[in-house]
Design a protein around this motif. Structure first.
Motif, short mmCIF file in Angstrom:
data_model
loop_
_atom_site.label_atom_id
_atom_site.label_comp_id
_atom_site.label_asym_id
_atom_site.label_seq_id
_atom_site.Cartn_x
_atom_site.Cartn_y
_atom_site.Cartn_z
N ILE A 119 0.54 -70.12 -0.93
CA ILE A 119 0.05 -69.77 0.41
C ILE A 119 -0.84 -68.54 0.34
N GLY A 120 -0.41 -67.52 -0.44
CA GLY A 120 -1.18 -66.28 -0.47
C GLY A 120 -2.50 -66.40 -1.19
N ALA A 121 -2.56 -67.20 -2.26
CA ALA A 121 -3.78 -67.22 -3.07
C ALA A 121 -4.93 -67.87 -2.31
N GLY A 122 -4.67 -69.00 -1.65
CA GLY A 122 -5.78 -69.71 -1.04
C GLY A 122 -5.79 -69.66 0.46
N LEU A 123 -4.65 -70.01 1.08
CA LEU A 123 -4.71 -70.32 2.50
C LEU A 123 -4.81 -69.10 3.40
N THR A 124 -4.02 -68.03 3.09
CA THR A 124 -4.07 -66.87 3.98
C THR A 124 -5.46 -66.28 4.03
N GLY A 125 -6.08 -66.14 2.84
CA GLY A 125 -7.42 -65.60 2.80
C GLY A 125 -8.37 -66.43 3.65
N ALA A 126 -8.31 -67.76 3.48
CA ALA A 126 -9.20 -68.64 4.22
C ALA A 126 -8.93 -68.55 5.73
N LEU A 154 -5.99 -72.74 -6.79
CA LEU A 154 -6.43 -72.29 -5.46
C LEU A 154 -7.32 -71.05 -5.53
N ALA A 155 -7.71 -70.65 -6.76
CA ALA A 155 -8.44 -69.39 -6.91
C ALA A 155 -9.71 -69.37 -6.07
N ALA A 156 -10.36 -70.52 -5.90
CA ALA A 156 -11.68 -70.53 -5.29
C ALA A 156 -11.64 -70.66 -3.77
N VAL A 157 -10.47 -71.00 -3.19
CA VAL A 157 -10.47 -71.39 -1.78
C VAL A 157 -10.92 -70.25 -0.86
N SER A 158 -10.38 -69.02 -1.09
CA SER A 158 -10.80 -67.89 -0.26
C SER A 158 -12.30 -67.63 -0.40
N GLY A 159 -12.77 -67.65 -1.65
CA GLY A 159 -14.19 -67.40 -1.89
C GLY A 159 -15.05 -68.45 -1.22
N LEU A 160 -14.64 -69.72 -1.30
CA LEU A 160 -15.39 -70.80 -0.66
C LEU A 160 -15.44 -70.58 0.85
N ALA A 161 -14.29 -70.23 1.44
CA ALA A 161 -14.24 -70.00 2.88
C ALA A 161 -15.18 -68.86 3.24
N PHE A 162 -15.22 -67.84 2.39
CA PHE A 162 -16.10 -66.70 2.66
C PHE A 162 -17.56 -67.12 2.70
N VAL A 163 -17.99 -67.86 1.67
CA VAL A 163 -19.41 -68.24 1.62
C VAL A 163 -19.73 -69.25 2.72
N ALA A 164 -18.78 -70.19 2.99
CA ALA A 164 -19.06 -71.24 3.96
C ALA A 164 -19.14 -70.70 5.37
#
Lengths: 97, 83, 301
Positions: free
Chosen positions: C59-66, B67-77
């Motif tokens: 949950i913390g690594a991907g979803l909360t940030g998104a 899941l490392a990339a999900v936050s970064g992807l959401a940021f760019v998208a």
């Protein structure tokens, strides 16, 4: 044999950890977004790969090798994709802010 | 003992991303810092898991790695469509 | 040396949390919060709670940030303002009282060491060998049923507020190879965690969160077009978890006379069935929280 593996494993892990430390230093000190991205992607691929390889030597069990290999591939892939996307957005917008 | 020291060093590398996260200056810098901290966490879990008997630490490292990339992807998208 | 690790970790958690709260930049707050989550997961590992660490990781690594970035995307840029001193003093007082009460509760709790013995005594009857799953899906399955209901209520509230659907930009051709590896990996890992939850750390919440992460990658990469029909199906799957869990509770009542007391010898299959449906349902709920619910046109109401 065990001690040889252990020495190799510890050496590899130490190299990997120093990669990570240098990358952290780079992200902290380098002057602009693109050079910082450069530092980040090195840590993702090289540092973590070395640490995982070292850990596999130390653990010495084939089943952990699979998990560690997947970790390395996924983190490297994430680093590459995120690095590319951030750099592209940065170049096309001038600045993301 | 050496492994404990190495785990300590990976934690230092994870925390070393924080100055960049705080000073920025651009949003991309902060996401880069968070991404580096994520990699550092995976590394810390792997080093801790080497000394540990349970497989759960490697599993946690794998979850982070996936899941490392999900936050970064959401940021760019979501960045350029901001209202 | 591991003491030094723990001390540095504890300071890191507090410092990151303070940095996330103290900054005026919204992305910095979110990134700080995500990093706090990473460090909290590490602390949970050190505290010997790998189940919670896995959930925090998923949950913390991907979803909360998104989810937070998606909320920030809807808001206007933050104005930097300084609260009046009196407000800050009141907030500080409340925080100190709350922390004091928590510390008092932790130090005076008499039964904390009681549970491991109680659980391990009856573990053989639960059908699983992971004590955490035994508590969540057997001994206190009632609590878990209510938690799923709470999650569904949260979804309904979001539906009522009806936030705008996010319109992610096109991320380009590099997304295809990325999604081709990561999305199957998410499905694989979710199944792995679901299955091994019976014996070692894992379970429905962790598996559902990872599946949701995979679906998010599909959505952000533009591979899943969010038609109203697809969103309605998502709502159906989200409701399915609660429905199946409730039906299972009533069937156990009919079969054994007690709510959520599984029939003798069949506990494991009941638990696995419930967990499998919960995984899908939790994934659907987390996804819908990100992408928004189906909306009717105004003249339809």
């Amino acid at each position: 044999m065990t001690t040889v593996l252990q020495v190799v494993g510890l050496t590899l892990t130490t190299f990997g950890v120093s990669f990570l430390l240098i990358a952290a230093l780079g992200v902290w000190r380098l002057p602009d977004v693109l050079s910082r991205l450069h530092a980040l992607t090195k840590a993702d691929s090289a540092g973590l790969a070395l640490i995982a390889l070292g850990a596999a030597c130390l653990k010495g069990r084939p089943d952990s090798l699979l998990v560690l290999g997947l970790c390395v591939v996924l983190v490297a892939l994430s680093g590459v994709t995120i690095g590319h996307l951030i750099a592209r957005a940065h170049l096309s917008e001038g600045d993301l802010e | 003992m050496i492994l404990n020291f190495l785990a300590f060093c990976t934690l230092v590398a994870t925390l070393a991303a924080l100055p960049r996260l705080i000073i920025g200056p651009t949003a991309a810098d902060r996401i880069i810092a968070a991404q580096l901290a994520g990699t550092g966490t995976v590394a810390t879990l792997i080093v801790l898991g080497t000394a540990d008997k349970t497989p759960a630490l490697f599993d946690a490292a794998l979850v982070f790695a996936t899941l490392a990339a999900v936050s970064g992807l959401a940021f760019v998208a979501l960045q350029r469509t901001r209202l | 040396m591991s003491l030094a690790f723990d001390i540095l970790l504890a300071f890191g958690v507090v410092f990151t949390a303070a940095a996330a709260l103290g900054t005026h930049d919204r992305v910095a707050s979110i990134a700080g919060f995500v990093v706090t989550g990473l460090l909290v997961a590490l602390s949970l590992v050190r505290l010997g709670a790998p189940d919670v660490a896995l959930a925090e990781a998923a949950i913390g690594a991907g979803l909360t940030g998104a989810l937070l970035l998606r909320s920030a995307w809807r808001l206007k840029p933050a104005e930097s303002r300084v609260s009046p001193a009196i407000d800050r003093i009141i907030v500080a007082l409340i925080a100190v009282c709350l922390s004091g009460a928590l510390a008092w509760a932790v130090y005076t709790a008499p039964g904390a060491a009681l549970y491991p013995a109680l659980v391990s005594e009856r573990l053989a009857e639960s059908g699983v060998t992971n004590p955490v799953t035994a508590v969540l899906l057997n001994f206190r399955a009632w609590d878990t049923l209510l938690e799923i209901a709470v999650l569904f209520v949260a979804l309904i509230l979001v539906r009522i507020v009806a936030p705008a659907h996010p319109q992610p930009v096109v991320l380009g051709e590099l997304m295809l190879p990325f999604a081709r590896i990561v999305v199957p990996m998410c499905a694989f890992l979710a199944g792995h965690l679901l299955w091994q939850g019976a014996s070692v750390p894992g379970g429905a919440f962790q598996a559902g969160a990872i599946l949701a992460g995979g679906l998010l990658v599909l959505m952000l990469g533009g591979f899943a077009v969010l038609t109203p029909r697809l969103l309605s199906w998502g709502m159906m799957v989200a409701l399915l978890g609660l429905a199946v869990f409730a039906v299972a509770a009533l069937s156990t009542e009919a079969l054994t006379g007690t709510l959520l007391l599984y029939p003798d010898g069949a506990a494991k299959i009941w638990i696995l069935m419930i967990e499998a449906v919960l995984t899908l349902s939790i994934a659907a709920m987390l996804c819908l929280l990100f992408c928004g619910m189906p909306r009717r046109p105004l003249n339809d109401v």
